[in-house]
Design a protein around this motif. Structure first.
Motif, PDB file in Angstrom:
ATOM      1  N   SER A 436       0.771  -1.085  -0.110  1.00 33.64           N
ATOM      2  CA  SER A 436      -0.077  -0.051  -0.034  1.00 33.64           C
ATOM      3  C   SER A 436       1.087   1.159   0.196  1.00 33.64           C
ATOM      4  O   SER A 436       1.708   1.632   1.064  1.00 33.64           O
ATOM      5  CB  SER A 436      -0.825  -0.035   1.243  1.00 33.64           C
ATOM      6  N   ALA A 457      -3.317   0.908  -3.559  1.00 30.58           N
ATOM      7  CA  ALA A 457      -3.764   0.306  -2.155  1.00 30.58           C
ATOM      8  C   ALA A 457      -5.195  -0.801  -2.268  1.00 30.58           C
ATOM      9  O   ALA A 457      -5.866  -0.253  -3.457  1.00 30.58           O
ATOM     10  CB  ALA A 457      -4.201   1.366  -1.314  1.00 30.58           C
ATOM     11  N   ASP A 458      -5.369  -1.540  -1.459  1.00 31.83           N
ATOM     12  CA  ASP A 458      -6.164  -2.592  -1.790  1.00 31.83           C
ATOM     13  C   ASP A 458      -6.655  -3.249  -0.572  1.00 31.83           C
ATOM     14  O   ASP A 458      -5.944  -3.177   0.447  1.00 31.83           O
ATOM     15  CB  ASP A 458      -6.103  -3.665  -3.073  1.00 31.83           C
TER      16      ASP A 458
END
Length: 568
Positions: A436, A457-458
């Motif tokens: 991230s 980002a996830d």
């Protein structure tokens, strides 16, 4: 000509520069000015004067041309600014063209480009951290150990709470320390009912009244700020003309201005920080004037970076030199990495047919709060960390709205009370990960010639497991409380939708694994301090703004002392 240059530099020189005028920037301005420093506050957006520049604060629903809706043609100009797509709040939204960004995967970035920043937009929830939170990374083995503990920051929590005005109860929970509270806003009968059900059925779970930055009993310090008691209008997001809730505009910025030492410069887009390699420190800030697009320079002995988490990262990454080719003080290579946020995806709603003879009187600007209870005493779950929860209940009247003319009028005149509605929403901690991160796209530039920010980002499996647990546990608790028509949903919202971005310039003990020390100083550029969300090493589950305030006041106190010792 030489004299002109010397005079120009002198006119642009201050004791301190603060980048950003939001919650942390306002506190930096107040503290530095109060301690005798001539301080320049740079804000990239327009000026907003308290009361004067809240255009919708006192409007009635029928005063809006489109009854609250934003026309589609106007809406298209604002793209991702979904949070403010109402007529009453459109003045806080920014157009997509103002600062485009690149999403490697969907990410919602909500910004406050005006004086006061997101202090005019926040939910005003204020909880302290405890040692349990500061010890989280060391205990669970993610991120790096915080360089501070609760005792380091506790006096500063008290300091900012007294000035800001925080309402709440003394709840006696070790993992959620009590603070300097004004009287709490009362729970309604359904919230109290749920509180009693939880106490009866669980020993490790607590529902408390929310601690919020609303003045319920003005003290002399609040009167001196020109602020008044919260009026319970619940129109806070429009801007509060009473100063009933804390904002930079109503509180810290006017306080700094009273000293005569603050210069506020809106329309000032910070390009980068100037680093002098011979002196081994930062000497100033490059600014693009938003109106003229002219590049300007301002100089100071200390610099506070408070542009909000992602923009603060952007500024530092764009501050390159021969000494720091990858961003200011970025010897570790970690600048922009390990960003995190809060997980608000889990949502609950239900009805309650109890208390048919009661309804709420007026509006409630806050809600009750469920502190974290998972993994509290030991790692018991299949996910790391935990979640807090907001909870609220309300009741309204309804009409069938059948018929036309006299028949419709009769229906509207004979409205009936519906059942109570209840809702809950999770606030889960996400784990800072190297995957991230933020980066600058060298090819694409924004309207000011600054590299475009790329956000990568996830969610991960830890987030998914946490959401499932929240939905299961609150379905169980809602059922025990006698709530009906229970709906448990996952919004699937993109990261960032919580508006609590953190990290990228994290604090730590070791310069090899962090950017900032225990005083929020850059390890390798001692006269630059970062005290907004970018400094956070982990996110915990509490709303973060109170911690930003306390860290800022603490860092400013240290910076001035070091300046007087000629260490900066």
């Amino acid at each position: 000509m030489a004299n002109f240059t010397i005079d120009a530099v002198k006119a642009a020189t201050y004791d301190a520069i603060v980048i950003g005028s939001g919650i942390s920037g306002g506190w930096a301005a107040k503290e530095l000015c109060e301690k005798g420093l001539r301080t320049l506050v740079l804000e990239r957006g327009r000026d907003v004067k308290h009361v004067k520049d809240y255009p919708t604060a006192n409007l009635n629903p029928w005063d809006f041309e489109h009854r609250g809706q934003v026309p589609l043609a106007t809406r298209a100009e604002y793209g991702k600014a979904r949070s403010f797509m109402r007529e009453e709040t459109l003045h806080w939204a920014i157009k997509e063209s103002e600062q485009p960004y690149i999403e490697d995967k969907p990410f919602t970035w909500t910004r406050g480009y005006h004086v006061g920043g997101k202090s005019l937009l926040w939910a005003r929830q204020t909880q302290r951290w405890s040692d349990f939170d500061f010890e989280g990374p060391a205990r669970d083995g993610f991120a790096v150990d915080w360089p501070i503990r609760y005792n380091d920051i506790a006096p500063w929590y008290s300091y900012v709470e007294k000035f800001a005005g925080i309402s709440g109860n003394k709840d006696g929970l070790p993992h959620l320390p009590d603070g300097e509270f004004l009287p709490a806003i009362e729970m309604n009968c359904v919230e109290t009912h749920f509180q009693n059900v939880i106490a009866k059925n669980y020993t490790d779970r607590h529902l408390i009244q929310g601690r919020c930055a609303h003045i319920t009993s003005p003290q002399p310090i609040h009167t001196a700020q020109g602020r008044a008691k919260c009026q319970h209008r619940a129109l806070c997001v429009r801007g509060c003309p009473y100063g009933g809730y804390f904002s930079s505009n109503a509180s810290t910025l006017p306080w700094a201005e009273k000293t005569g030492r603050m210069t506020l410069r809106p329309h000032s887009v910070v390009h980068s920080i100037i680093y002098d390699e011979k002196k081994g420190r930062a000497t100033g800030v490059r600014v693009v004037d938003a109106n003229t697009k002219q590049m300007l320079e301002f100089y100071a002995r200390i610099i506070f970076v408070n542009g909000s988490a992602l923009n603060s990262n952007l500024i530092l990454m764009n501050s390159t030199s021969s000494r720091f080719p990858n961003g200011l003080a970025n010897d570790s290579g970690l600048l922009g990495k390990y960003i995190a946020w809060h997980n608000y995806r889990g949502r609950m709603s239900a009805e309650f047919d109890g208390f048919p003879d009661r309804a709420t009187d007026g509006k409630n600007p806050t809600h009750s709060y469920f502190p974290r209870f998972r993994n509290l005493h030991k790692q018991e779950m299949d996910f790391l960390r935990g979640y807090a929860v907001g909870f609220g209940a309300g009741r309204g009247m309804y009409a069938t709205q059948e018929g036309i003319g006299a028949g419709l009028k009769e229906q509207l005149l004979n409205r009936k009370w519906g059942n109570w509605g209840v809702s809950a929403w999770m606030m889960g901690e996400t784990i800072p990960k190297e995957t991230s991160f933020l980066a600058l796209d060298k090819e694409q530039k924004d309207p000011y010639g600054i590299p475009t920010l790329r956000i990568s980002a996830d969610w991960d499996d830890n987030d998914e497991r946490m959401i499932r647990d929240y939905l299961e546990q609150f379905t169980e608790m809602f059922t025990k409380a006698g709530f009906t028509n229970i709906k448990a949903t996952d919004s699937k919202a993109a990261p960032g939708s919580d508006i609590h971005e953190m990290g990228g310039v994290r604090m730590g003990k070791d310069p090899k694994t962090s950017l900032l020390n225990e005083w929020n100083q850059l390890h390798h550029c001692k006269n630059v301090f970062v005290t907004d969300g970018a400094c956070m090493t982990s996110t915990s589950t509490q709303n973060p703004s109170l911690t930003y305030m306390a860290l800022t006041a603490r860092a400013a106190d240290y910076a001035v002392k070091e300046l007087k010792k000629k260490n900066l």
